[in-house]
Scaffold this active site. Sequence first.
Site, short mmCIF file in Angstrom:
data_model
loop_
_atom_site.label_atom_id
_atom_site.label_comp_id
_atom_site.label_asym_id
_atom_site.label_seq_id
_atom_site.Cartn_x
_atom_site.Cartn_y
_atom_site.Cartn_z
N LYS B 88 0.78 -1.26 0.06
CA LYS B 88 -0.06 -0.21 -0.01
C LYS B 88 0.79 1.21 -0.08
O LYS B 88 1.77 1.08 0.67
CB LYS B 88 -0.86 -0.39 1.41
CG LYS B 88 -1.90 0.94 1.34
CD LYS B 88 -2.88 0.56 2.61
CE LYS B 88 -3.86 1.43 3.00
NZ LYS B 88 -4.71 0.93 3.89
N SER B 163 -9.53 0.31 2.86
CA SER B 163 -8.59 1.39 2.34
C SER B 163 -7.36 0.72 1.51
O SER B 163 -6.81 1.38 0.67
CB SER B 163 -7.90 2.54 3.12
OG SER B 163 -7.25 1.92 3.98
N SER B 187 -9.43 -1.88 6.98
CA SER B 187 -9.07 -1.58 5.73
C SER B 187 -8.14 -2.81 5.25
O SER B 187 -7.63 -2.83 4.06
CB SER B 187 -8.00 -0.20 5.69
OG SER B 187 -8.82 0.63 5.84
#
Lengths: 65, 477
Positions: B88, B163, B187
């Site tokens: 990420k 996310s 997330s």
Amino acid sequence: MPDVDPDRIRMMAEAARVPLRADAPARIARAVAPTVTRFGAEKLALALETEPSTFAVVQRREIEP
Amino acid sequence: MNERAVSATTDPAMLTLGEAAAAIRDRKLSSVELTAALLERIKAWQPKINAFVRIEADSALELARACDAALARGDIKGPLHGVPLAHKDMYYSAGKPAGCGSKVREGWIAPATSTAVARLEAAGSFRLGALHMAEFAYGPTGHNPYLGHARNPWDSERITGGSSSGSGAAVAARLVPAALGSDTGGSIRLPAHFCGVTGFKPTYGRVSRANAMPLSFTLDTVGPLARSADDCALVMQAIAGPDPLDPTSTGAPAWNGDVAGGSPGALKIGVPTGFYVDDLEADVANALDAALTTLRSLGAHIVKVDLPDQTAVAAAALIVLAVEATAAHAPWLRERADDYGMQVRARLENGLAYSAVEYLEALRWRGPALAAHLEAIGDVDVIIAPASRAAAPTIAETDMGGGPNAEATIVAITRFMRPVNYLGVPSLVVPAGRSQGGMPIGLQLVGRPFRDERLIALGRAFQAATGHHLAVPVLSS
């Protein structure tokens, strides 16, 4: 129940020095009202000695030797 | 390696993290071959799912060649030697950009490397690129108006979850064998559920958050998304443990590979009543029932548990998250609020509405709330719960312009997530079936604090019995 009207939000944003659009306080009030109401309804009566790090004390009791 | 792994070496991208590392170590596969295969697959899938924000092909191949040369000299860096990974885009690597999914941090160069990435690299992995994420990790769907939305590999009209949107999509599409995500309000677990991969949110404090972008310092956790519980364990083995750069990790036990890799034993598994099981879509309810049957067959003792009111816990979590995120972003909200996307700006502005007393009461209640949770579950080892009430909705249904039901759909998505973050307990999401429409369904196995390894052991046994985690999406034309 706690007050979540747009005026309170306008004042809090001013205190934080964050500018908001004119329609934002009303939108924010609608968005946060359920959370504020639900949390307020819990009527917490925490012991005087409770602090945020109390969490770590409870959590670490679970560490296996 | 098992039979499947040996045959999968014809397409190295299909290997799991453990299989790929073993194949390289055993010289059945070179790091360059694996990297080239993943890059080829990324080239085909990226236009469809937008999982990457940067693909660093040249440097990755150079690093792969260096790994192969080191191996030829007998120099093995660690258990992940020669395996390319991507994370990420909020995990800092010194000298590299980390945009955090935002216009606000466009072009920002990280001054230091995150502890989690440094530890994965010390174990022998290297960087293939950076993965898509919701703006500042503050969104549960994978929407991102600045980067373009991430898209689900099983159906590109549907959300990935967020996310850690790129981590979920990239692992599901076999573009990387594993990826780091972060979990502040679901997330890691939501993309695992929606994309059909295995996601692990560790106990709060088990993995250092140093030099990873913060969202809420009270709730943020670092963990892997991978193809199996086994692969999550490999990542955890590398990244878990104390780090002087993150005081919340002080005193955290080192990873116990023997427990994670062993039999789960006859665990007592609790099925919550009420909050987690009311109003589930039939596909999710059926997956939960089937999972209970499997767990019974594995020797688990299933009991009902009455948890304290989770709506109050979720409200406390939301207050803590909102205030901490808004405080962190206040300087930018004052100077450049127009550079945020509409959804994230609205969420950040919501954090202005809570009083200091409300915030501190929510923070102080965390210990008593965890104590009440542990008292309610008694000697239960693991709670099983849905990750979400339904499989992935469409991107349009959850967009700001998606009509009056959009906000309700987004709220429903995160319903089963927030209590786990507030209580700081570990949770493993495992694929557990498919919806009528063919979309993945995941279930949460929620453990006791610092008993992360038991969840992994249970997840391994569940996956050996079911095979749901082996399903691979097909690239449509």
